[in-house]
Enzyme design. Structure first.
Site, mmCIF file in Angstrom:
data_model
loop_
_atom_site.group_PDB
_atom_site.id
_atom_site.type_symbol
_atom_site.label_atom_id
_atom_site.label_comp_id
_atom_site.label_asym_id
_atom_site.label_seq_id
_atom_site.Cartn_x
_atom_site.Cartn_y
_atom_site.Cartn_z
ATOM 1 N N ASN A 11 24.023 -28.389 -39.285
ATOM 2 C CA ASN A 11 23.092 -27.528 -39.035
ATOM 3 C C ASN A 11 22.229 -27.164 -38.127
ATOM 4 O O ASN A 11 21.711 -27.548 -38.411
ATOM 5 C CB ASN A 11 23.034 -26.394 -40.766
ATOM 6 C CG ASN A 11 21.849 -25.271 -40.273
ATOM 7 O OD1 ASN A 11 22.465 -24.564 -38.866
ATOM 8 N ND2 ASN A 11 21.629 -24.566 -41.298
ATOM 9 N N LYS A 13 21.563 -24.979 -36.740
ATOM 10 C CA LYS A 13 20.441 -23.939 -36.343
ATOM 11 C C LYS A 13 20.049 -23.502 -35.177
ATOM 12 O O LYS A 13 21.158 -23.121 -34.609
ATOM 13 C CB LYS A 13 19.209 -24.720 -36.836
ATOM 14 C CG LYS A 13 19.112 -24.826 -38.055
ATOM 15 C CD LYS A 13 17.920 -24.593 -39.326
ATOM 16 C CE LYS A 13 18.296 -25.796 -41.097
ATOM 17 N NZ LYS A 13 16.670 -26.493 -41.386
ATOM 18 N N HIS A 95 22.273 -19.694 -46.992
ATOM 19 C CA HIS A 95 21.327 -20.296 -46.147
ATOM 20 C C HIS A 95 19.770 -19.614 -46.291
ATOM 21 O O HIS A 95 20.097 -18.234 -46.687
ATOM 22 C CB HIS A 95 21.201 -20.732 -44.405
ATOM 23 C CG HIS A 95 19.906 -21.941 -44.614
ATOM 24 N ND1 HIS A 95 19.097 -21.618 -44.329
ATOM 25 C CD2 HIS A 95 20.095 -23.548 -44.111
ATOM 26 C CE1 HIS A 95 19.046 -23.416 -44.358
ATOM 27 N NE2 HIS A 95 19.965 -24.107 -44.090
ATOM 28 N N GLU A 97 16.584 -19.666 -44.771
ATOM 29 C CA GLU A 97 15.977 -19.057 -43.966
ATOM 30 C C GLU A 97 17.040 -17.370 -43.248
ATOM 31 O O GLU A 97 16.342 -16.710 -43.126
ATOM 32 C CB GLU A 97 16.658 -19.915 -42.418
ATOM 33 C CG GLU A 97 15.379 -20.888 -42.286
ATOM 34 C CD GLU A 97 16.015 -22.506 -41.747
ATOM 35 O OE1 GLU A 97 17.002 -22.317 -41.235
ATOM 36 O OE2 GLU A 97 15.409 -23.744 -41.987
ATOM 37 N N GLU A 165 19.986 -26.516 -51.717
ATOM 38 C CA GLU A 165 18.745 -27.052 -50.595
ATOM 39 C C GLU A 165 17.558 -26.424 -50.843
ATOM 40 O O GLU A 165 17.250 -25.044 -50.575
ATOM 41 C CB GLU A 165 19.654 -26.110 -49.590
ATOM 42 C CG GLU A 165 20.276 -26.630 -48.818
ATOM 43 C CD GLU A 165 20.256 -26.591 -47.493
ATOM 44 O OE1 GLU A 165 20.579 -27.809 -46.354
ATOM 45 O OE2 GLU A 165 20.165 -25.214 -46.333
ATOM 46 N N GLY A 171 12.879 -28.720 -43.219
ATOM 47 C CA GLY A 171 12.479 -29.576 -42.187
ATOM 48 C C GLY A 171 11.642 -29.706 -42.530
ATOM 49 O O GLY A 171 9.596 -29.815 -41.784
ATOM 50 N N SER A 210 16.272 -32.385 -45.449
ATOM 51 C CA SER A 210 15.551 -33.305 -44.841
ATOM 52 C C SER A 210 16.210 -34.664 -45.136
ATOM 53 O O SER A 210 15.739 -35.399 -45.801
ATOM 54 C CB SER A 210 14.064 -33.429 -45.817
ATOM 55 O OG SER A 210 13.284 -32.691 -45.367
#
Ligand code: PGA
Length: 250
Positions: A11, A13, A95, A97, A165, A171, A210
């Site tokens: 991904n 991003k 996701h 985010e 996730e 991250g 991660s």
């Protein structure tokens, strides 16, 4: 029920312009041709160029989001069909985010999954708890509720993937213990079987958050883990290929 081929999806991003295609080419050059599916999900602006650059290579291309409608007055959005036309065969949906940064609800994610299926895209549907939810002992409840509400019944018999996730692992360099990953993946599998019957045993369940070359092999070796959704480490061919190489049997 045969075990699904593991999927390692990158991904990207909101990273990468034209020059980043050299990393994609290097990934394509090093990607195994059997035993694992390798995918890259670049920004929408790169989907078509990456699909062209990697034509014939053993790398699938995905979008990172799509709108729930096929077309219309939705400034700034991209439809599933547009991604498909540009060369994508997969799309990441839900996701964290998008859920946190754009207020996406489970219901909206489910509508996007429907749109992806309509356009012939295979959805990678993301779920995961926040740190507060884990500390409150609610991780399993939160994740299984997300699975129930984000996956429409029309997925029955269709190819799709769920990605677990944990929000706090994305991250941050933090990952859950292997036992915690196993526990959540088992709960997701049980929920899929409850929702889809025996067909719920088929989809791969990915871990994301991660994943790095130094932890990928032990995570991917867990029997419940059917692959990985990789953010930061997918931007560098050497790191991403090292993760791919950690897939059992590759
Ligand atoms: P990360 O991101 O690997 O950089 O933690 C994972 C993701 O958000 O899919």
């Amino acid at each position: 029920m045969t075990t699904p081929t593991p999927l390692i999806a990158g991904n990207w991003k909101m990273n990468g312009t034209g020059p980043a295609l050299s990393e994609a080419r290097a990934i394509a050059a090093g990607a195994p041709t059997a035993g694992v599916r390798v995918a890259l999900c670049p920004a929408a602006t790169l989907v078509e160029r990456m699909a062209t650059a990697l034509a014939g290579a053993p790398v699938e291309i995905g979008g990172q989001d799509c709108h729930s409608q096929a077309s219309g007055a939705f400034t700034g959005d991209v439809s599933a069909e547009m991604l498909r036309e540009a060369g994508a065969t997969l799309v990441i949906l839900g996701h964290s985010e998008r859920r946190a940064g754009h207020g996406e609800t489970d219901e909206q994610v489910a509508a996007k999954v429907e749109a992806a299926l309509q356009a012939g895209l295979e959805p990678i549907i993301c779920v995961g708890e926040t740190r507060a939810e884990r500390e409150a002992g609610r991780a399993l409840a939160v994740v299984t509720d997300q699975v129930r509400a984000s996956l429409p019944g029309s997925l029955t018999g269709k190819a799709f993937t769920v990605a677990y996730e944990p929000v706090w692992a994305i991250g941050t360099g933090l990952t859950p213990s292997l036992d915690d990953i196993t526990e959540v993946h088992q709960a997701i599998r049980a929920t899929l079987v409850e929702m889809f019957g025996p067909a719920g045993a088929a989809p791969a369940i990915l871990y994301g958050g991660s994943v790095k070359p130094n932890n990928a092999a032990e995570i991917l070796a867990l029997p419940e883990v059917g692959g990985a959704l990789v953010g930061g480490a997918s931007l560098k061919a050497s790191e991403f290929l090292a993760i791919v190489a950690g897939t059992p049997g590759v």
